[in-house]
Design a protein around this motif. Structure first.
Motif, PDB file in Angstrom:
ATOM      1  N   ILE A   1       7.225  -9.448   5.033  1.00 36.08           N
ATOM      2  CA  ILE A   1       7.140  -9.534   6.493  1.00 36.08           C
ATOM      3  C   ILE A   1       8.093 -10.594   7.023  1.00 36.08           C
ATOM      4  CG2 ILE A   1       5.618 -10.139   8.414  1.00 36.08           C
ATOM      5  CD1 ILE A   1       3.313  -8.978   6.652  1.00 36.08           C
ATOM      6  N   LYS A   2       8.120 -11.745   6.366  1.00 35.38           N
ATOM      7  CA  LYS A   2       8.990 -12.839   6.816  1.00 35.38           C
ATOM      8  C   LYS A   2      10.456 -12.435   6.797  1.00 35.38           C
ATOM      9  CE  LYS A   2      10.503 -15.900   3.997  1.00 35.38           C
ATOM     10  NZ  LYS A   2      10.658 -17.001   3.011  1.00 35.38           N
TER      11      LYS A   2
ATOM     12  N   PHE B   1      11.732  -6.606  13.081  1.00 33.55           N
ATOM     13  CA  PHE B   1      10.489  -6.548  13.840  1.00 33.55           C
ATOM     14  C   PHE B   1      10.376  -7.776  14.740  1.00 33.55           C
ATOM     15  CE2 PHE B   1       9.602  -4.545   9.674  1.00 33.55           C
ATOM     16  CZ  PHE B   1       9.398  -3.238  10.106  1.00 33.55           C
ATOM     17  N   ALA B   2       9.598  -7.623  15.816  1.00 32.42           N
ATOM     18  CA  ALA B   2       9.464  -8.705  16.789  1.00 32.42           C
ATOM     19  C   ALA B   2       8.308  -9.637  16.472  1.00 32.42           C
ATOM     20  CB  ALA B   2       9.287  -8.126  18.199  1.00 32.42           C
TER      21      ALA B   2
ATOM     22  N   ARG C   1       1.950  -3.304  10.836  1.00 32.87           N
ATOM     23  CA  ARG C   1       1.570  -1.968  11.295  1.00 32.87           C
ATOM     24  C   ARG C   1       2.665  -0.939  10.995  1.00 32.87           C
ATOM     25  NH1 ARG C   1       2.707   0.369  15.973  1.00 32.87           N
ATOM     26  NH2 ARG C   1       3.397  -1.613  16.891  1.00 32.87           N
ATOM     27  N   LEU C   2       3.899  -1.284  11.319  1.00 29.54           N
ATOM     28  CA  LEU C   2       5.000  -0.329  11.141  1.00 29.54           C
ATOM     29  C   LEU C   2       5.352  -0.127   9.670  1.00 29.54           C
ATOM     30  CD1 LEU C   2       7.236  -1.438  14.151  1.00 29.54           C
ATOM     31  CD2 LEU C   2       5.940   0.700  13.923  1.00 29.54           C
ATOM     32  N   ILE C   3       5.299  -1.189   8.884  1.00 32.85           N
ATOM     33  CA  ILE C   3       5.588  -1.040   7.452  1.00 32.85           C
ATOM     34  C   ILE C   3       4.568  -0.127   6.792  1.00 32.85           C
ATOM     35  CG2 ILE C   3       5.595  -2.254   5.233  1.00 32.85           C
ATOM     36  CD1 ILE C   3       6.823  -4.669   6.690  1.00 32.85           C
ATOM     37  N   VAL C   4       3.287  -0.352   7.103  1.00 29.54           N
ATOM     38  CA  VAL C   4       2.230   0.473   6.512  1.00 29.54           C
ATOM     39  C   VAL C   4       2.341   1.924   6.981  1.00 29.54           C
ATOM     40  CG1 VAL C   4      -0.265   0.856   6.405  1.00 29.54           C
ATOM     41  CG2 VAL C   4       0.658  -1.458   6.177  1.00 29.54           C
ATOM     42  N   SER C   5       2.668   2.125   8.274  1.00 33.68           N
ATOM     43  CA  SER C   5       2.749   3.492   8.799  1.00 33.68           C
ATOM     44  C   SER C   5       3.932   4.267   8.231  1.00 33.68           C
ATOM     45  CB  SER C   5       2.849   3.467  10.334  1.00 33.68           C
ATOM     46  OG  SER C   5       4.062   2.852  10.750  1.00 33.68           O
TER      47      SER C   5
ATOM     48  N   GLU D   1       5.876   3.264   5.317  1.00 35.30           N
ATOM     49  CA  GLU D   1       6.070   3.152   3.873  1.00 35.30           C
ATOM     50  C   GLU D   1       4.767   3.144   3.086  1.00 35.30           C
ATOM     51  OE1 GLU D   1       8.818  -0.144   3.036  1.00 35.30           O
ATOM     52  OE2 GLU D   1       9.263  -0.153   5.188  1.00 35.30           O
ATOM     53  N   GLY D   2       3.650   3.108   3.820  1.00 36.72           N
ATOM     54  CA  GLY D   2       2.378   3.006   3.139  1.00 36.72           C
ATOM     55  C   GLY D   2       2.068   1.568   2.775  1.00 36.72           C
ATOM     56  N   PHE D   3       0.881   1.342   2.241  1.00 38.61           N
ATOM     57  CA  PHE D   3       0.476  -0.008   1.872  1.00 38.61           C
ATOM     58  C   PHE D   3       1.419  -0.623   0.845  1.00 38.61           C
ATOM     59  CE2 PHE D   3      -2.113  -3.038  -0.596  1.00 38.61           C
ATOM     60  CZ  PHE D   3      -2.534  -3.870   0.433  1.00 38.61           C
ATOM     61  N   LYS D   4       1.993   0.242  -0.014  1.00 33.62           N
ATOM     62  CA  LYS D   4       2.902  -0.274  -1.040  1.00 33.62           C
ATOM     63  C   LYS D   4       4.163  -0.889  -0.434  1.00 33.62           C
ATOM     64  CE  LYS D   4       5.424   4.058  -1.824  1.00 33.62           C
ATOM     65  NZ  LYS D   4       5.810   5.074  -2.835  1.00 33.62           N
ATOM     66  N   GLY D   5       4.454  -0.543   0.837  1.00 35.31           N
ATOM     67  CA  GLY D   5       5.611  -1.143   1.494  1.00 35.31           C
ATOM     68  C   GLY D   5       5.483  -2.650   1.639  1.00 35.31           C
ATOM     69  N   LEU D   6       4.245  -3.135   1.721  1.00 33.59           N
ATOM     70  CA  LEU D   6       4.013  -4.581   1.820  1.00 33.59           C
ATOM     71  C   LEU D   6       4.320  -5.281   0.499  1.00 33.59           C
ATOM     72  CD1 LEU D   6       0.681  -4.616   3.865  1.00 33.59           C
ATOM     73  CD2 LEU D   6       2.964  -5.215   4.692  1.00 33.59           C
ATOM     74  N   TYR D   7       4.410  -4.497  -0.565  1.00 30.00           N
ATOM     75  CA  TYR D   7       4.715  -5.067  -1.883  1.00 30.00           C
ATOM     76  C   TYR D   7       6.079  -4.590  -2.385  1.00 30.00           C
ATOM     77  CZ  TYR D   7       0.079  -7.058  -2.253  1.00 30.00           C
ATOM     78  OH  TYR D   7      -1.044  -7.829  -2.045  1.00 30.00           O
TER      79      TYR D   7
END
Length: 322
Positions: free
Chosen positions: A157-158, A166-167, A174-178, A180-186
């Motif tokens: 995110i950072k 992102f702003a 929200r946008l990453i999960v939508s 790329e899915g939850f795996k996008g956060l990793y």
């Protein structure tokens, strides 16, 4: 001259054959030891909960102070690494994403030191004195693994906010999960571990070993400026060594759904083919500066907070009243 280490031996602090009763120096040279080691002589009970609590508080405090102070340098470093070819970087919004990042840095730093301190102390009790560096390396890696579950989403995110994708942090999540899915956060989790596990292990090992050696040479506890200088050296050296790993991690984390790179090996191959091998050292200047100063602040604040907590333990307060 072969490698040697210093060992502190308080068990034989007096020479029996010395007719004058003169005390021997507590510091002895042990040529066969490869790492600095300390033996306090008195075995104290291992209080896991107290060590965990103090590590969490000290680590969280140090992490927040460092991140807030040096965030602009980290932003410049990230933009340099994310820029492909000879692209220019923007110098606006250098604090972009700080608030959301602190929400992750606080628990991540707390978890890291909360795991590192008890693991280190337990390993130091289990291993021979001349293997203290192994204890520090292992404890650093364990702390890094535990903290990675918070660090990686925070870093993803950072860095995407630093590169102005992102702003705000909530929008980023929200946008990453939508998309790329939850795996996008990793995203880039493997490359993150590839960079951070060696980094954590090496940095804390260098720092701890230098502190032990300096303390034995000076025959006293270190003061805050000395802890800060040692922390700066350990951070800067480790930061320089791990820069290529940091570049790979950054490229994988900021690529998003574009999937320019298929993995760590493909990322390295593509960077070298398109931009040349020197591209793997992009951002080394800001990185060494950032981590060097960060190491100074982090370890300075960490040791000061640990000392404050130790001095204000309930048992210490009760003994003072007595």
């Amino acid at each position: 001259m072969g490698p040697f280490a210093l060992a502190l031996d308080t068990k034989n602090s007096f020479a029996a054959s010395d007719a004058s009763g003169r005390k021997m120096d507590n510091l002895q040279m042990v040529p066969k030891n490869f790492f600095a080691s300390v033996n306090s002589g008195e075995e104290k009970p291992f209080d896991f909960l107290r060590i965990l609590f103090e590590g969490v508080i000290a680590g969280g405090t140090a992490g927040v102070v460092v991140e807030t102070t040096l965030y602009p340098i980290d932003t410049i470093k990230t933009r340099l690494q994310a820029a492909r070819g000879g692209g220019q970087i923007a110098l606006k919004g250098l604090y972009s994403g700080l608030a959301g990042n602190l929400a992750g840095v606080l628990p991540a730093s707390a978890i890291f030191v909360g795991v590192y301190e008890p693991a280190k102390q337990k390993l130091l009790k289990m291993l021979p004195e001349n293997l203290s560096a192994v204890a520090h390396l292992t404890a650093g890696a364990l702390g890094g693994i535990a903290a990675s579950f918070v660090r990686v989403p925070t870093e993803v995110i950072k860095q995407r906010m630093q590169t102005r994708q992102f702003a705000s942090a909530p929008d980023a999540v929200r946008l990453i999960v939508s998309k790329e899915g939850f795996k996008g956060l990793y995203a880039g989790y493997g490359s993150f571990l590839l960079r951070d596990l060696p980094f954590d292990a090496i940095q804390f090992c260098i720092y701890e070993q230098l502190r032990i050696g300096y303390k034995l040479a000076a025959k006293r506890d270190l003061n805050d400026p000395e802890n800060a200088v040692i922390g700066a050296f350990a951070g800067a050296l480790t930061g320089a060594i791990t820069t290529p790993l940091d570049v790979i991690k950054t490229r994988l984390m900021v690529q998003g759904s574009a999937n320019q790179y298929k993995g760590i090996v493909d990322c390295v191959r593509t960077i070298v083919a398109e931009e040349g091998a020197p591209a793997l050292l992009k951002g080394i200047g800001p990185r060494v500066l950032w981590i060097g100063i960060g190491g100074s602040i982090f370890f300075g604040v960490l040791e000061r907070t640990k000392r404050y907590l130790a001095q204000n333990r309930p048992d210490n307060a009760a003994s003072k009243q007595d």
